[in-house]
Every structure is written in structure tokens, then in C-alpha cells.
Design a protein around this motif. Structure first.
Motif, PDB file in Angstrom:
ATOM      1  N   SER A  59      29.456  25.594 -28.232  1.00 23.63           N
ATOM      2  CA  SER A  59      28.292  26.194 -28.161  1.00 23.63           C
ATOM      3  C   SER A  59      27.151  25.239 -27.886  1.00 23.63           C
ATOM      4  CB  SER A  59      27.925  26.963 -29.317  1.00 23.63           C
ATOM      5  OG  SER A  59      27.587  26.043 -30.481  1.00 23.63           O
ATOM      6  N   GLY A  60      26.131  25.768 -27.220  1.00 25.97           N
ATOM      7  CA  GLY A  60      24.835  24.807 -26.727  1.00 25.97           C
ATOM      8  C   GLY A  60      24.904  24.676 -25.420  1.00 25.97           C
ATOM      9  N   GLU A  61      23.886  24.049 -24.892  1.00 26.85           N
ATOM     10  CA  GLU A  61      23.732  23.670 -23.471  1.00 26.85           C
ATOM     11  C   GLU A  61      23.778  22.402 -22.807  1.00 26.85           C
ATOM     12  OE1 GLU A  61      20.079  25.716 -22.619  1.00 26.85           O
ATOM     13  OE2 GLU A  61      20.999  27.497 -22.398  1.00 26.85           O
ATOM     14  N   ILE A  62      24.084  22.026 -21.844  1.00 29.44           N
ATOM     15  CA  ILE A  62      24.281  20.911 -21.173  1.00 29.44           C
ATOM     16  C   ILE A  62      23.584  20.986 -19.644  1.00 29.44           C
ATOM     17  CG2 ILE A  62      25.491  18.840 -20.412  1.00 29.44           C
ATOM     18  CD1 ILE A  62      27.815  19.562 -22.279  1.00 29.44           C
ATOM     19  N   VAL A  63      22.317  20.932 -19.800  1.00 30.17           N
ATOM     20  CA  VAL A  63      21.342  21.118 -18.343  1.00 30.17           C
ATOM     21  C   VAL A  63      21.506  19.898 -17.768  1.00 30.17           C
ATOM     22  CG1 VAL A  63      19.417  22.060 -17.370  1.00 30.17           C
ATOM     23  CG2 VAL A  63      20.725  23.000 -19.590  1.00 30.17           C
ATOM     24  N   ILE A  64      21.977  19.796 -16.642  1.00 30.11           N
ATOM     25  CA  ILE A  64      21.610  18.599 -15.796  1.00 30.11           C
ATOM     26  C   ILE A  64      21.438  18.991 -14.301  1.00 30.11           C
ATOM     27  CG2 ILE A  64      22.827  16.534 -14.603  1.00 30.11           C
ATOM     28  CD1 ILE A  64      24.692  16.265 -17.362  1.00 30.11           C
ATOM     29  N   GLY A  65      20.197  18.518 -13.946  1.00 26.38           N
ATOM     30  CA  GLY A  65      19.798  18.911 -12.468  1.00 26.38           C
ATOM     31  C   GLY A  65      19.415  20.410 -12.487  1.00 26.38           C
ATOM     32  N   GLY A  66      19.093  20.874 -13.566  1.00 28.30           N
ATOM     33  CA  GLY A  66      18.842  22.367 -13.424  1.00 28.30           C
ATOM     34  C   GLY A  66      19.852  23.474 -13.891  1.00 28.30           C
ATOM     35  N   ARG A  67      21.189  22.953 -14.049  1.00 30.88           N
ATOM     36  CA  ARG A  67      21.927  23.971 -14.314  1.00 30.88           C
ATOM     37  C   ARG A  67      22.965  23.272 -15.370  1.00 30.88           C
ATOM     38  NH1 ARG A  67      26.949  22.746  -9.915  1.00 30.88           N
ATOM     39  NH2 ARG A  67      26.867  20.441  -9.740  1.00 30.88           N
ATOM     40  N   ASP A  68      23.644  24.351 -16.115  1.00 30.90           N
ATOM     41  CA  ASP A  68      24.126  23.970 -17.389  1.00 30.90           C
ATOM     42  C   ASP A  68      25.673  24.004 -16.950  1.00 30.90           C
ATOM     43  OD1 ASP A  68      25.434  24.023 -19.766  1.00 30.90           O
ATOM     44  OD2 ASP A  68      24.740  25.960 -20.536  1.00 30.90           O
ATOM     45  N   ILE A  69      26.103  22.616 -16.917  1.00 27.93           N
ATOM     46  CA  ILE A  69      27.464  22.388 -16.629  1.00 27.93           C
ATOM     47  C   ILE A  69      28.627  22.875 -17.564  1.00 27.93           C
ATOM     48  CG2 ILE A  69      26.549  20.368 -15.277  1.00 27.93           C
ATOM     49  CD1 ILE A  69      28.095  18.658 -17.613  1.00 27.93           C
ATOM     50  N   SER A  70      28.110  23.191 -18.845  1.00 29.34           N
ATOM     51  CA  SER A  70      29.376  23.711 -19.636  1.00 29.34           C
ATOM     52  C   SER A  70      29.465  25.020 -19.198  1.00 29.34           C
ATOM     53  CB  SER A  70      28.433  23.695 -21.051  1.00 29.34           C
ATOM     54  OG  SER A  70      27.476  24.611 -21.129  1.00 29.34           O
ATOM     55  N   LYS A  71      28.796  25.821 -18.348  1.00 27.76           N
ATOM     56  CA  LYS A  71      29.211  27.142 -17.977  1.00 27.76           C
ATOM     57  C   LYS A  71      29.791  27.232 -16.566  1.00 27.76           C
ATOM     58  CE  LYS A  71      26.814  29.101 -21.454  1.00 27.76           C
ATOM     59  NZ  LYS A  71      26.428  27.826 -22.099  1.00 27.76           N
ATOM     60  N   LEU A  72      30.173  25.836 -16.143  1.00 31.22           N
ATOM     61  CA  LEU A  72      30.812  25.967 -14.848  1.00 31.22           C
ATOM     62  C   LEU A  72      32.211  26.175 -14.857  1.00 31.22           C
ATOM     63  CD1 LEU A  72      29.251  22.790 -13.265  1.00 31.22           C
ATOM     64  CD2 LEU A  72      28.450  25.194 -12.859  1.00 31.22           C
ATOM     65  N   ASN A  73      32.903  26.736 -13.883  1.00 26.54           N
ATOM     66  CA  ASN A  73      34.343  26.984 -13.972  1.00 26.54           C
ATOM     67  C   ASN A  73      35.166  25.489 -13.549  1.00 26.54           C
ATOM     68  OD1 ASN A  73      34.344  26.414 -11.114  1.00 26.54           O
ATOM     69  ND2 ASN A  73      34.259  28.691 -10.776  1.00 26.54           N
ATOM     70  N   ASP A  74      36.248  25.374 -13.795  1.00 24.35           N
ATOM     71  CA  ASP A  74      36.987  24.145 -13.554  1.00 24.35           C
ATOM     72  C   ASP A  74      36.722  23.434 -12.266  1.00 24.35           C
ATOM     73  OD1 ASP A  74      38.052  24.225 -16.269  1.00 24.35           O
ATOM     74  OD2 ASP A  74      40.097  25.128 -15.382  1.00 24.35           O
ATOM     75  N   ARG A  75      36.874  24.126 -11.419  1.00 30.48           N
ATOM     76  CA  ARG A  75      36.573  23.637  -9.885  1.00 30.48           C
ATOM     77  C   ARG A  75      35.093  23.050  -9.777  1.00 30.48           C
ATOM     78  NH1 ARG A  75      36.349  27.696  -4.795  1.00 30.48           N
ATOM     79  NH2 ARG A  75      34.535  28.444  -6.069  1.00 30.48           N
ATOM     80  N   ASP A  76      34.137  24.133 -10.195  1.00 31.53           N
ATOM     81  CA  ASP A  76      32.786  23.251 -10.033  1.00 31.53           C
ATOM     82  C   ASP A  76      32.724  22.148 -10.927  1.00 31.53           C
ATOM     83  OD1 ASP A  76      32.460  25.145  -7.996  1.00 31.53           O
ATOM     84  OD2 ASP A  76      31.397  26.762  -9.455  1.00 31.53           O
ATOM     85  N   ARG A  77      33.109  22.021 -12.286  1.00 35.32           N
ATOM     86  CA  ARG A  77      33.189  20.870 -12.915  1.00 35.32           C
ATOM     87  C   ARG A  77      33.838  19.672 -12.336  1.00 35.32           C
ATOM     88  NH1 ARG A  77      35.076  20.801 -18.484  1.00 35.32           N
ATOM     89  NH2 ARG A  77      36.673  22.191 -17.968  1.00 35.32           N
ATOM     90  N   ALA A  78      34.922  19.874 -11.672  1.00 37.27           N
ATOM     91  CA  ALA A  78      35.492  18.664 -10.997  1.00 37.27           C
ATOM     92  C   ALA A  78      34.609  18.083  -9.851  1.00 37.27           C
ATOM     93  CB  ALA A  78      36.768  19.218 -10.320  1.00 37.27           C
ATOM     94  N   ALA A  79      34.106  19.201  -9.128  1.00 33.12           N
ATOM     95  CA  ALA A  79      32.942  18.751  -8.124  1.00 33.12           C
ATOM     96  C   ALA A  79      31.756  18.024  -8.664  1.00 33.12           C
ATOM     97  CB  ALA A  79      32.562  20.105  -7.417  1.00 33.12           C
ATOM     98  N   TYR A  80      31.399  18.510  -9.773  1.00 29.03           N
ATOM     99  CA  TYR A  80      30.084  17.844 -10.375  1.00 29.03           C
ATOM    100  C   TYR A  80      30.674  16.274 -10.763  1.00 29.03           C
ATOM    101  CZ  TYR A  80      27.979  16.349 -14.838  1.00 29.03           C
ATOM    102  OH  TYR A  80      27.139  15.422 -15.745  1.00 29.03           O
ATOM    103  N   ARG A  81      31.892  15.910 -11.302  1.00 28.24           N
ATOM    104  CA  ARG A  81      32.164  14.800 -11.600  1.00 28.24           C
ATOM    105  C   ARG A  81      32.577  13.945 -10.562  1.00 28.24           C
ATOM    106  NH1 ARG A  81      35.815  17.679 -15.218  1.00 28.24           N
ATOM    107  NH2 ARG A  81      37.530  17.564 -13.867  1.00 28.24           N
ATOM    108  N   ARG A  82      32.967  14.643  -9.427  1.00 28.02           N
ATOM    109  CA  ARG A  82      33.084  13.855  -8.081  1.00 28.02           C
ATOM    110  C   ARG A  82      31.789  13.395  -7.443  1.00 28.02           C
ATOM    111  NH1 ARG A  82      36.170  17.358  -6.150  1.00 28.02           N
ATOM    112  NH2 ARG A  82      34.668  18.381  -4.859  1.00 28.02           N
ATOM    113  N   THR A  83      30.909  14.260  -7.553  1.00 25.42           N
ATOM    114  CA  THR A  83      29.643  13.910  -6.495  1.00 25.42           C
ATOM    115  C   THR A  83      28.400  13.423  -7.329  1.00 25.42           C
ATOM    116  OG1 THR A  83      29.201  16.260  -6.772  1.00 25.42           O
ATOM    117  CG2 THR A  83      30.513  15.559  -4.757  1.00 25.42           C
TER     118      THR A  83
END
Length: 217
Positions: A59-83
Motif C-alpha cells: 500500500s502507499g504511493e510512489i509519486v515520481i514526475g507527477g505519477r504513481d508508478i506503483s499503479k502502473l501495469n507491467d508494460r508501463d513499469r518496464a518503460a519507466y525503468r528503461r527511460t
């Protein structure tokens, strides 16, 4: 840049559920260099993995650059790690089948930010110009760590996460590597969150936070 809000994480063990992080709240400004310290088993690596998008909190939030990355799907989290994020761990994780030059360019190419001029500058600053045609197995521990740092910073990530990046090095090489990381992260404007057991190294950063039994002090 980063806002962690009431972050909690637990794992199932043979003895029952173990709560590793128990309500973490932390803000990091853009370009800030922060040392995360604490005893072994206090949850430092777990926290870093959550911010890196390698794991999800309970639970909780991880807000980076205005968005909560903990709520991203697997594809978007992979894109976050990549870029958006660069990782420097003790294990280095260099690609064994690629030479040093290709390892350094690897992450930047994935992120779509391949810059030969910047990579050449990194190579010079890191003192690895004579190693470009070698493969990871042909490098010393200190040389592998420098290559890993070069690979991370070549992509100019907005956030650099480093887990005991000097843990495998002697004091002199550790100091040199940390100085390079601090200097290069400042030049790129990257925010740096660095896990270390060394108070001496932690004192070199802008600020320190201490993690004890899953809570920040």
C-alpha cells in the motif's frame, strides 16, 4: 521529483508475514543527492527496489514526475525503468556477451538517448578508454563498477538509484567511484538515492535519512 507516501511492504516467511517497510514517507527534490542508511535487514534494498519499479508495495504511493508508478501495469513499469531511472547495484549486471563499449551504450539505446559525444566524455571521465574492447570477465571489480556507472549515466536518467555501489571496492577505489558518481549526477541534474553502510560516504551527500525497523528516522 520523488514523493513516497505511507509506503508499506511485507513478505510471507516460514514464521509468518514479515513487515519490512512500515509507513515510509520521504520527499526528494530534483537534483538532490540523498544517502539512505541503516542496519542490515532494515529494508533499504526493499525500498530501493520499490522506487525502481522492480516490485510493488502492499500500500502507499510512489509519486515520481507527477505519477504513481506503483499503479502502473507491467508494460508501463518496464518503460519507466528503461527511460527514467538508472540502477547501480553491487552485482553490476553487465551483459557478458557485450564488450565495454556496447555495455555502456546499451541502456542509452534502449531509452532512445544514445549520444556518442556524451558517452565518450563518460569514458574519459571514468578512465576506461583502454578497456572498450574488453568483455566483463576480463575486468577487475573496480573496472566493472566504473563501466556499470557509465552505462547508467549514459542514458541521462532523471533518477539514479545506487545500492552499496562501492561495497565491493577498497576504500581508495570506493572514494574515487563515489566522487565520480556525485560529480556526474550533478552535471546531468539527476536525483541520486544511494544506499550505504558507510557514514563516511553518507556524509558526502546532501542529506541523510536513516531506516530502522522499516521506518525512517
Amino acid at each position: 521529483m520523488i514523493a513516497l507516501r505511507n509506503l508499506r511492504k511485507s513478505y510471507e516467511t516460514a514464521e509468518g508475514r514479515l513487515e519490512v517497510l512500515r509507513g515510509i514517507n520521504l520527499d526528494l527534490g530534483a537534483g538532490e543527492r540523498v544517502a539512505l542508511t541503516g542496519e542490515s535487514g532494515s529494508g533499504k534494498s526493499t525500498l530501493l527496489h520499490l522506487v525502481a519499479g522492480l516490485d510493488r508495495p502492499d500500500s502507499g504511493e510512489i509519486v515520481i514526475g507527477g505519477r504513481d508508478i506503483s499503479k502502473l501495469n507491467d508494460r508501463d513499469r518496464a518503460a519507466y525503468r528503461r527511460t527514467e531511472v538508472g540502477l547501480v547495484f553491487q552485482q553490476f549486471n553487465l551483459v557478458p556477451s557485450l564488450d565495454v563499449a556496447a555495455n555502456i551504450a546499451f541502456h542509452a539505446k534502449l531509452a532512445g538517448r544514445h549520444d556518442t559525444v556524451w558517452e565518450n566524455e563518460l569514458v574519459e571521465r571514468l578512465g576506461i578508454g583502454k578497456l572498450l574492447s574488453r568483455f566483463p570477465e576480463q575486468l577487475s571489480t573496480g573496472q566493472q563498477q566504473r563501466v556499470a556507472i557509465g552505462r547508467t549515466l549514459a542514458a541521462r536518467p532523471g533518477l539514479v538509484l545506487a545500492d552499496e555501489p562501492t561495497g565491493n571496492l577498497d576504500e581508495a577505489n570506493g572514494d574515487a567511484v563515489l566522487e565520480l558518481m556525485l560529480s556526474l549526477s550533478k552535471e546531468t541534474g539527476s536525483t541520486l538515492l544511494l544506499v550505504t553502510h558507510s557514514q563516511r560516504l553518507a556524509d558526502r551527500l546532501d542529506r541523510q535519512v536513516y531506516l530502522r525497523s522499516g521506518k525512517l528516522e
